[in-house]
Design an enzyme around this catalytic site. Structure first.
Site, PDB file in Angstrom:
ATOM      1  N   GLU A   1      11.760   8.821  -4.689  1.00 24.95           N
ATOM      2  CA  GLU A   1      10.566   9.361  -3.544  1.00 24.95           C
ATOM      3  C   GLU A   1      10.259  11.007  -4.510  1.00 24.95           C
ATOM      4  O   GLU A   1       9.128  11.435  -5.225  1.00 24.95           O
ATOM      5  CB  GLU A   1      10.485   9.214  -2.805  1.00 24.95           C
ATOM      6  CG  GLU A   1       9.998   7.393  -1.767  1.00 24.95           C
ATOM      7  CD  GLU A   1       9.074   7.293  -2.294  1.00 24.95           C
ATOM      8  OE1 GLU A   1       7.626   8.233  -2.465  1.00 24.95           O
ATOM      9  OE2 GLU A   1       9.027   6.263  -2.242  1.00 24.95           O
TER      10      GLU A   1
ATOM     11  N   GLU B   1       6.728  11.403  -6.533  1.00 28.57           N
ATOM     12  CA  GLU B   1       6.194  12.575  -5.994  1.00 28.57           C
ATOM     13  C   GLU B   1       6.162  14.727  -6.286  1.00 28.57           C
ATOM     14  O   GLU B   1       5.319  15.126  -6.568  1.00 28.57           O
ATOM     15  CB  GLU B   1       6.428  12.602  -4.462  1.00 28.57           C
ATOM     16  CG  GLU B   1       5.302  11.047  -3.916  1.00 28.57           C
ATOM     17  CD  GLU B   1       4.933  11.234  -2.496  1.00 28.57           C
ATOM     18  OE1 GLU B   1       5.537  12.032  -1.269  1.00 28.57           O
ATOM     19  OE2 GLU B   1       4.898   9.528  -1.700  1.00 28.57           O
TER      20      GLU B   1
ATOM     21  N   GLU C   1      -2.911   9.998  -4.028  1.00 30.13           N
ATOM     22  CA  GLU C   1      -1.210  10.376  -4.662  1.00 30.13           C
ATOM     23  C   GLU C   1      -2.049  11.174  -6.390  1.00 30.13           C
ATOM     24  O   GLU C   1      -1.340  11.957  -6.819  1.00 30.13           O
ATOM     25  CB  GLU C   1      -0.025   9.244  -4.505  1.00 30.13           C
ATOM     26  CG  GLU C   1       0.220   9.373  -3.455  1.00 30.13           C
ATOM     27  CD  GLU C   1       1.636   8.294  -3.751  1.00 30.13           C
ATOM     28  OE1 GLU C   1       1.996   8.073  -5.021  1.00 30.13           O
ATOM     29  OE2 GLU C   1       2.385   7.888  -2.676  1.00 30.13           O
TER      30      GLU C   1
END
Length: 200
Positions: free
Chosen positions: A94, A98, A146
């Site tokens: 992650e 991200e 996202e």
């Protein structure tokens, strides 16, 4: 403190089944011999990461969250949705997806029940240090909400102040930032190993 009463589940009705959570009604024994129904969401679980740079800044994410209808300050985070993947590996994934970051060191900060009156969701939050950028060619292609995700580097103490002013309301972000500031002030001694067994 452990309850003397067992709160046995007599039966369960599944009201909804989705990819991330299900909604159930449990019929539960209560102290004194009664029974009660409890509705809640059963969640797959999640991880979050506080990326802390050598200069004391943390990376925060700005992401739209549809249930509250607004963009929130958050930590890089994601679901525990890959079978057999250790939470620390999920956290590293992650962080890369991200925040476009890798880390040399990952430690466990805390485990947090996000809203135990409504869900069994448990998020494990890590502290990532020794950060470096993921090469452009290896970066994750973001989609949906996202795709508009943005990041900002903020001094850790300023991020804590943002939480205390009510500008950061995501529970995992608030908990992670407060914990990161505390362990920094205690010379990192409260940190636990990233592979510490999860107690549910």
């Amino acid at each position: 403190m452990t309850s003397a009463h067992a709160y046995a589940v007599l039966d369960r009705i599944e009201r909804f089944q989705g990819k991330i959570f299900s909604v159930v009604t449990d019929r539960v024994t209560m102290p004194g011999g009664g029974q009660a129904e409890r509705d809640y969401a059963r969640h797959v679980g999640a991880v979050g990461v506080v990326p802390l740079a050598d200069d004391g800044r943390v990376l925060l994410v700005r992401q739209y969250r549809h249930p509250v209808g607004k963009v929130l300050w958050e930590l890089p985070a994601g679901l525990v949705d890959v079978a057999g993947e250790p939470p620390a590996d999920t956290a590293r994934r992650e962080l890369a997806e991200e925040a476009d970051l890798r880390c040399e060191r990952l430690d466990l900060l805390l485990d947090l029940h996000t809203s135990p009156g409504f869900t069994d969701e448990l998020i494990r939050i890590f502290l990532a240090r020794g950060l470096s950028a993921v090469p452009d060619a290896d970066r994750f292609a973001r989609s949906d909400e996202e795709a508009e995700l943005t990041v900002e580097w903020v001094p850790l103490d300023d991020a804590v102040a943002m939480a205390l002013r009510g500008e950061i309301t995501n529970a995992a972000a608030v908990g992670g930032l407060l914990a990161a500031a505390r362990v920094r002030d205690e010379d990192w001694h409260p940190l636990r190993a990233a592979d510490t067994p999860l107690v549910r």
